[in-house]
Design an enzyme around this catalytic site. Structure first.
Site, PDB file in Angstrom:
ATOM      1  N   ASP A 101       0.851  -1.187   0.000  1.00 17.85           N
ATOM      2  CA  ASP A 101       0.000   0.000   0.000  1.00 17.85           C
ATOM      3  C   ASP A 101       0.889   1.240   0.000  1.00 17.85           C
ATOM      4  OD1 ASP A 101      -2.049  -1.786   0.164  1.00 17.85           O
ATOM      5  OD2 ASP A 101      -2.809  -1.112   2.105  1.00 17.85           O
TER       6      ASP A 101
ATOM      7  N   ASP B 171     -14.965  -3.409  -1.486  1.00 12.78           N
ATOM      8  CA  ASP B 171     -14.612  -3.149  -0.093  1.00 12.78           C
ATOM      9  C   ASP B 171     -15.916  -3.004   0.677  1.00 12.78           C
ATOM     10  OD1 ASP B 171     -11.916  -2.997  -0.918  1.00 12.78           O
ATOM     11  OD2 ASP B 171     -12.178  -0.884  -1.434  1.00 12.78           O
TER      12      ASP B 171
END
Length: 247
Positions: free
Chosen positions: A10, A132
């Site tokens: 990330d 998500d």
């Protein structure tokens, strides 16, 4: 084929970070050298990397370009990249200019389904549907907004569409190092039963979690992979151990 293990990288401000439950205010920085992190993961046995541009996810356009280029240069394995891929321009940047193999699209898949379906058909197996979820509902715009659409409902819209995979993340578990809960396993099974290849994300903490996914796959063959993030950085699991547990 065994369950594929995808180490997560990330990016925020050019650095390798992890957020807790998707909260930008709860950030841990792990490295200033994304390329070196990618190189290490591949050396340990990774066959694909999962990269997320967190700045782009919040702002809506590719941001950490140099960091992604460094990862691409360091890793001789396929890369899937998510964050801010919401139109043709961003898609071109990711797939052509950055040389990424698969682009993960989340927000646009919910808000612009005509574009997503048309693009997936134009570029078969190059798009990944990113879902998500918070309390079963789809979160968008870098997890900053929660819709009224359920994760399974969104995925069902694209059953039969030539997406490369669906990445399903339970935000409540992400970065918590608490393992995969039964509810998430149930959701993964439901998604796989739609005929879509499904990659689990969020909460994969130990090789026991990998074993749960392997067992789930015996009943739901569409479960094809697992993304491992904080567990690798905190040392609760290694890439080599995860690959071994995946069979």
């Amino acid at each position: 084929m065994p369950l594929e293990i995808l180490p997560a990288i990330d990016l925020r401000g050019g650095r390798v970070v992890r957020l807790t439950q998707g909260d930008y205010a709860r950030e841990t920085v792990y490295s200033d050298d994304p390329g070196e992190v990618a190189r290490r993961f591949v050396a340990e046995g990774a066959t694909r990397l999962h990269v997320v541009d967190l700045d782009a996810a919040a702002s809506g356009g590719p941001t950490n370009l140099e960091a992604v280029r460094a990862i691409r240069a360091a890793a001789d394995v396929p890369i899937q990249l998510g964050g801010g891929v919401r139109d043709d321009h961003a898609l071109e940047t990711v797939l052509e200019k950055l040389g990424v193999d698969r682009a993960i699209v989340g927000t646009a898949a919910l808000k612009d389904p005509v574009w997503f379906k048309r693009t997936a058909q134009r570029l078969p197996d190059r798009l990944v549907l990113g879902i998500d979820a918070k309390d079963g509902k789809v979160a968008t715009d870098g997890w900053l907004d929660v819709s009224e659409t359920s994760a399974v409902e969104l995925a069902a819209r694209y059953a039969g569409t030539p997406v490369a995979a669906v990445v399903y993340t339970n935000i409540a578990n992400d970065g918590m190092l608490q393992g995969i809960d039964d509810g998430t396993l149930h959701d993964l099974g439901e998604l796989a039963d739609l005929g879509l290849p499904v990659i689990a994300s969020g909460g994969v903490t130990t090789t026991e979690d990998i074993a749960k996914l392997v067992t789930l796959r015996e009943r739901h063959h569409g479960v094809v992979g697992a993304i491992v993030g904080r567990a690798l950085y905190e040392g609760t699991m290694s890439v080599e151990g995860a690959v071994g547990a995946a069979g």
